[in-house]
Design an enzyme around this catalytic site. Structure first.
Site, short mmCIF file in Angstrom:
data_model
loop_
_atom_site.label_atom_id
_atom_site.label_comp_id
_atom_site.label_asym_id
_atom_site.label_seq_id
_atom_site.Cartn_x
_atom_site.Cartn_y
_atom_site.Cartn_z
N LYS A 113 -7.56 10.21 -1.27
CA LYS A 113 -7.28 11.44 -2.02
C LYS A 113 -8.45 12.40 -1.96
O LYS A 113 -8.26 13.61 -1.83
CB LYS A 113 -6.94 11.12 -3.49
CG LYS A 113 -5.54 10.58 -3.69
CD LYS A 113 -5.18 10.57 -5.17
CE LYS A 113 -3.82 9.93 -5.41
NZ LYS A 113 -3.53 9.80 -6.85
N LYS A 196 7.27 6.26 3.97
CA LYS A 196 8.00 5.94 2.75
C LYS A 196 8.50 7.22 2.08
O LYS A 196 7.89 8.28 2.24
CB LYS A 196 7.15 5.08 1.80
CG LYS A 196 6.05 5.80 1.08
CD LYS A 196 5.50 4.96 -0.08
CE LYS A 196 4.81 5.90 -1.06
NZ LYS A 196 4.67 5.38 -2.40
N LYS A 199 7.39 11.97 -3.06
CA LYS A 199 7.57 13.33 -3.58
C LYS A 199 6.82 14.34 -2.71
O LYS A 199 7.15 15.51 -2.70
CB LYS A 199 7.18 13.44 -5.05
CG LYS A 199 5.76 13.04 -5.40
CD LYS A 199 5.51 13.31 -6.89
CE LYS A 199 4.18 12.75 -7.37
NZ LYS A 199 4.20 11.28 -7.52
P1 ADP Z 1 5.33 9.08 -4.80
O1 ADP Z 1 5.00 8.31 -3.53
O2 ADP Z 1 6.60 9.82 -4.72
O3 ADP Z 1 4.17 9.94 -5.23
P2 ADP Z 1 4.41 7.27 -6.78
O4 ADP Z 1 3.31 6.86 -5.88
O5 ADP Z 1 4.10 8.14 -7.95
O6 ADP Z 1 5.54 7.98 -5.91
O7 ADP Z 1 5.12 5.94 -7.26
C1 ADP Z 1 5.70 5.73 -8.52
C2 ADP Z 1 6.40 4.40 -8.52
O8 ADP Z 1 7.50 4.43 -7.63
C3 ADP Z 1 5.54 3.22 -8.06
O9 ADP Z 1 5.94 2.08 -8.80
C4 ADP Z 1 5.91 3.05 -6.62
O10 ADP Z 1 5.72 1.73 -6.15
C5 ADP Z 1 7.38 3.43 -6.62
N1 ADP Z 1 7.72 4.05 -5.34
C6 ADP Z 1 7.31 5.25 -4.90
N2 ADP Z 1 7.83 5.54 -3.71
C7 ADP Z 1 8.60 4.47 -3.36
C8 ADP Z 1 9.40 4.15 -2.23
N3 ADP Z 1 9.53 5.00 -1.22
N4 ADP Z 1 10.06 2.98 -2.20
C9 ADP Z 1 9.95 2.11 -3.25
N5 ADP Z 1 9.21 2.35 -4.34
C10 ADP Z 1 8.53 3.51 -4.42
#
Ligand code: ADP
Ligand code: NA
Length: 329
Positions: A113, A196, A199
């Site tokens: 980050k 993956k 957001k």
């Molecule tokens: P993002 O990647 O959208 O920023 P976060 O890192 O804030 O999402 O993740 C929030 C929660 O959602 C965590 O528990 C994470 O493991 C789960 N999560 C995020 N993206 C995925 C995904 N593509 N598949 C499965 N779980 C996910």
């Protein structure tokens, strides 16, 4: 006694996405039956990068509403907003004082980050993020912490800090265990199935939002990238797009991937897409309706969050008092 579980997610601007739903919310919903579960919207973590204040406050409420709409029970579980409980930054400060500089600098998420942000935008808050997360977990004596792979190192740090504090000042904290996602619970971008679903994904069509209109949900899934073969088989390396659709369908229906492979034997990608789209639309529809209802009644949502913050604070304040006492504060 039922074991305590703690997990959280950052507030998300418009909506949570299908990855958050399958990878976090659906797992939490199941886990809350087996654990004494505490779920948090971690807004203090969100401000470690620049946020628009009005949007952040709205994102926090929207995220809480989606937790409830997805089935997190705000009576049997605790569902609260991190900044509503003052003990989080208070304990984080104490833990900061036993965290090595080098130890914090080794956190790979900080390295990633801060590299993206550049030196000038990298704050002390971003550096201390994992220690605040340790405080979140330790305040509630959580034994189990469901996290994505990217947060495993932070739970390791939490364990180290708990152990160090306990040996230096006397038994105070429960040393927690990370619980990572089951295989297949990871969802990938529909347009770019090598990454993956996130957001911060690049293609707007590749990400399905929990609050998307049903038509948009169906359209995105039916336009998912697949491959030029015909066989519906779970093979994430060779067939990432098809495997992702199988994971999604399995995630929302609970049908094991192997059973889905049998079900689709001899069928085409069109069938897989249609059935997946239908299943996600059916799954999201009541969640979306409930979330919008909750957001339509801000006073009731605020009352619920205030009540849950009190329940959380009752536990957190006790742990904080003990920790303060141990270090001589
Ligand atoms: P993002 O990647 O959208 O920023 P976060 O890192 O804030 O999402 O993740 C929030 C929660 O959602 C965590 O528990 C994470 O493991 C789960 N999560 C995020 N993206 C995925 C995904 N593509 N598949 C499965 N779980 C996910
Ligand atoms: Na429970």
């Amino acid at each position: 006694m039922t074991a305590r579980l703690f997990s959280g997610m950052q507030p998300s601007a418009e909506s949570l996405h299908l990855g958050n739903y399958v990878g976090a919310l659906l797992q939490w919903k199941k886990l809350q039956n087996d654990f004494d579960a505490i779920f948090c919207v971690v807004d203090l973590h969100a401000i470690t990068v620049a946020q628009d204040p009005v949007k952040l406050r709205e994102a926090t409420r929207r995220t809480a509403a989606q937790y409830i709409a997805a089935g997190i029970d705000p009576e049997s579980s605790i569902l609260f907003v991190q900044s509503h409980v003052a003990a989080h930054p208070q304990l984080a400060w104490v833990l900061d004082t036993i965290t090595g500089y080098g130890e914090a600098a080794r956190m790979t998420q900080f390295k990633d980050k801060s590299q993206k942000q550049g030196a000038d935008a990298t704050t002390l808050g971003l550096f201390a993020y994992p220690v605040l997360m340790a405080a979140d977990i330790l305040l509630y004596n959580a034994e189990v912490v469901p996290v994505g792979d990217d947060q495993k190192q932070h739970v390791e740090l939490t364990r180290d800090l708990a152990t160090r504090f306990n040996s230096r000042f006397g038994d105070t904290f429960v040393v927690p265990e990370a619980k990572t996602l089951a295989d297949g619970a990871r969802i990938y971008d529909l347009q770019n199935p090598g990454s993956k679903m996130s957001k911060s994904g690049e293609s707007p069509q590749g990400i399905v939002w929990l609050l998307d209109e049903p038509k948009a949900v169906a359209k995105k899934i039916k336009s998912a990238v697949t491959d030029t073969e015909r066989e519906i088989r779970f093979d994430p390396k060779a067939k990432p797009g098809v495997s992702n659709l199988l994971s999604i369908l399995s995630g929302v229906t609970g049908t094991p991937v192997a059973a889905l492979e049998d079900h689709f034997a001899g069928k085409g990608y069109g069938d897989l897409k249609t059935e997946t789209a239908d299943a996600v639309v059916a799954e999201f529809e009541p969640v979306r309706t409930r979330a919008l209802e909750l957001l339509d009644d801000p006073a009731e949502l605020d009352r619920l969050l205030a009540h849950n913050a009190e329940r959380a604070a009752a536990i957190a304040d006790e742990t904080l008092r003990l920790a303060y006492d141990r270090v001589g504060l």
